[in-house]
Design a protein around this motif. Structure first.
Motif, PDB file in Angstrom:
ATOM      1  N   SER A 101       0.836  -1.203   0.000  1.00  0.00           N
ATOM      2  CA  SER A 101       0.000   0.000   0.000  1.00  0.00           C
ATOM      3  C   SER A 101       0.868   1.249   0.000  1.00  0.00           C
ATOM      4  O   SER A 101       0.620   2.210  -0.745  1.00  0.00           O
ATOM      5  CB  SER A 101      -0.931   0.006   1.215  1.00  0.00           C
ATOM      6  N   GLN A 315      -7.750  -3.213   5.404  1.00  0.00           N
ATOM      7  CA  GLN A 315      -8.240  -1.885   5.025  1.00  0.00           C
ATOM      8  C   GLN A 315      -8.477  -1.008   6.245  1.00  0.00           C
ATOM      9  O   GLN A 315      -8.207   0.202   6.209  1.00  0.00           O
ATOM     10  CB  GLN A 315      -9.528  -2.000   4.213  1.00  0.00           C
ATOM     11  N   ASP A 319      -6.673   2.518   6.594  1.00  0.00           N
ATOM     12  CA  ASP A 319      -7.430   3.750   6.850  1.00  0.00           C
ATOM     13  C   ASP A 319      -6.864   4.498   8.049  1.00  0.00           C
ATOM     14  O   ASP A 319      -6.760   5.736   8.042  1.00  0.00           O
ATOM     15  CB  ASP A 319      -8.908   3.424   7.099  1.00  0.00           C
ATOM     16  N   THR A 337      -5.195  10.383  -0.930  1.00  0.00           N
ATOM     17  CA  THR A 337      -5.962   9.258  -1.464  1.00  0.00           C
ATOM     18  C   THR A 337      -5.572   7.983  -0.726  1.00  0.00           C
ATOM     19  O   THR A 337      -4.399   7.619  -0.673  1.00  0.00           O
ATOM     20  CB  THR A 337      -5.697   9.083  -2.969  1.00  0.00           C
ATOM     21  N   GLN A 340      -6.510   1.252  -1.662  1.00  0.00           N
ATOM     22  CA  GLN A 340      -7.586   0.290  -1.497  1.00  0.00           C
ATOM     23  C   GLN A 340      -7.045  -1.129  -1.626  1.00  0.00           C
ATOM     24  O   GLN A 340      -6.572  -1.533  -2.692  1.00  0.00           O
ATOM     25  CB  GLN A 340      -8.679   0.551  -2.527  1.00  0.00           C
ATOM     26  N   LYS A 342      -8.453  -3.956  -1.780  1.00  0.00           N
ATOM     27  CA  LYS A 342      -9.134  -4.855  -2.714  1.00  0.00           C
ATOM     28  C   LYS A 342      -8.531  -4.797  -4.119  1.00  0.00           C
ATOM     29  O   LYS A 342      -8.672  -5.744  -4.899  1.00  0.00           O
ATOM     30  CB  LYS A 342     -10.627  -4.539  -2.777  1.00  0.00           C
ATOM     31  N   THR A 343      -7.847  -3.696  -4.439  1.00  0.00           N
ATOM     32  CA  THR A 343      -7.187  -3.592  -5.741  1.00  0.00           C
ATOM     33  C   THR A 343      -5.722  -4.006  -5.678  1.00  0.00           C
ATOM     34  O   THR A 343      -5.062  -4.114  -6.715  1.00  0.00           O
ATOM     35  CB  THR A 343      -7.275  -2.157  -6.287  1.00  0.00           C
TER      36      THR A 343
END
Length: 361
Positions: A101, A315, A319, A337, A340, A342-343
């Motif tokens: 991430s 996630q 966050d 931003t 995510q 999930k991607t």
């Protein structure tokens, strides 16, 4: 009589040469088989340990060879495993969803295809002999032994504040090891992993007083350790990724079900690490007893798949880091931003729970 004599000599020579010929054929066949295997590079995330054990087990038991692969397990590059995979210098590596991430905000193209660890193992500790620290609130005003991560700063701050403190602390960069930094008095507390350094402290000292993140307000799953690849590789060569992922998945499944045998394999396959077998066995039993890789009964029953990415838990943690302004771009500017998960992860290359269930019998 002379013909019979030479015929006898010829038979003797042929008999003597036959084993050599068979050996040569066997050697040539082995070389041919090796050359037929697809070579792939797997990069360690740090020194060989039980987080990497599934890869060593899969190699040792021939799971990769059966899939047509010949893995080369290499030491972590100075720039990090994530950068090596992103640049194409490694096909696969051990990492986690937090790291990819962070890398994604710097335009890295990474994808986690298997998550072995299903719950946090990070522990934040002081020496037990340091009576000034009995709870995270006592970290206030003390010195943190850090590797320089903004992520760990955010975690410590949250834990202190959750426990009623101000969240203010000094820092010193770890030199050789966190143990030595604390023992030398240069720092008061630092971060460890319960499944490795925690075991080391239990067996060899120094004794620690530790606190876990979930108990002190840090949300989600911080330690989503698993296997990553380049997202371009996953798109352009999905069969390669599938073969490597599933062979690796089988390796971790075997290690989870046979911790002592897996420990011996790791020690033998990574001699450069000079690992102590008793220590590695204890680490593996800590993982099994703590269900760090998931509920084994559920795996046996085929209702949970070892390797599943914890998108929801990860996630929540991502966050939290975003709120703490941890994510930056390549120029060091804070990125608003939120990555995510999930991607950045997928389970599509995994064996199903039912396919893997026999590994736990």
């Amino acid at each position: 009589m002379q013909k019979r004599y030479w015929r006898a000599i010829l038979c003797t020579v042929l008999a003597a040469c036959l084993p050599l010929s068979l050996a040569a054929c066997s050697s040539n066949a082995a070389q041919s088989q090796d050359s037929a295997l697809k070579k792939v590079t797997f990069m360690l995330s740090w020194a060989p340990d039980t987080n990497h054990i599934g890869v060593y087990v899969a190699k040792h038991l021939g799971y990769y060879a059966k899939a047509g692969l010949q893995p080369d397990i290499v030491a972590v590059a100075q720039a990090g495993a994530e950068q090596a995979v992103n640049s194409g210098n490694a096909d696969f590596a051990l990492s986690n969803l937090t790291n990819i991430s962070i890398a994604s905000t710097k335009d890295a193209q990474l994808l986690q295809v298997l998550q072995v660890q299903q719950k946090p193992s990070a522990i934040w500790c002081s020496l037990q002999s340091n009576t000034a620290i009995t709870r995270p609130k006592d970290f206030d005003g003390k010195t943190f032994a850090t590797f320089g991560s903004n992520e760990s700063d955010a975690v410590i701050k949250r834990m202190i504040e959750h426990d009623g403190g101000k969240g203010e602390f000094d820092k010193v960069t770890v030199g050789t090891s966190t143990f030595q930094t604390l023992s030398s008095g240069k720092a008061d507390f630092g971060g460890f992993y319960a499944t490795w350094e925690g075991v080391q402290a239990e067996m060899n000292g120094p004794q620690l007083r530790c606190f876990t993140e979930p108990d002190y307000g840090v949300p989600g799953n911080a330690d989503t350790i698993g296997v990553i690849t380049n997202s371009k590789t996953a798109k352009q060569n999905p069969e390669l990724v599938r073969k490597f992922t599933q062979a690796t998945q089988r390796g971790y499944a075997y290690a989870y079900a046979h911790p002592d045998e897996a420990a011996k394999i790791l020690v033998d396959e990574a001699p450069e690490a000079n690992l102590d077998l008793a220590f590695v066995k204890r680490s593996m039993h800590t993982i099994v007893d703590g269900a760090y890789w998931g509920d084994m009964n559920a795996m046996r029953q085929g209702s949970f798949t070892l390797g599943t990415n914890d998108v929801s838990g990860s996630q929540q943690y991502i966050d939290f880091l975003a709120q703490a302004k941890v994510f930056t771009d390549a120029a060091g500017k804070v990125v608003d931003t939120v990555p995510q998960v999930k991607t950045l992860s997928t389970d599509k290359f995994l064996l199903s729970a039912q396919e893997l269930a026999p590994s736990f019998k």
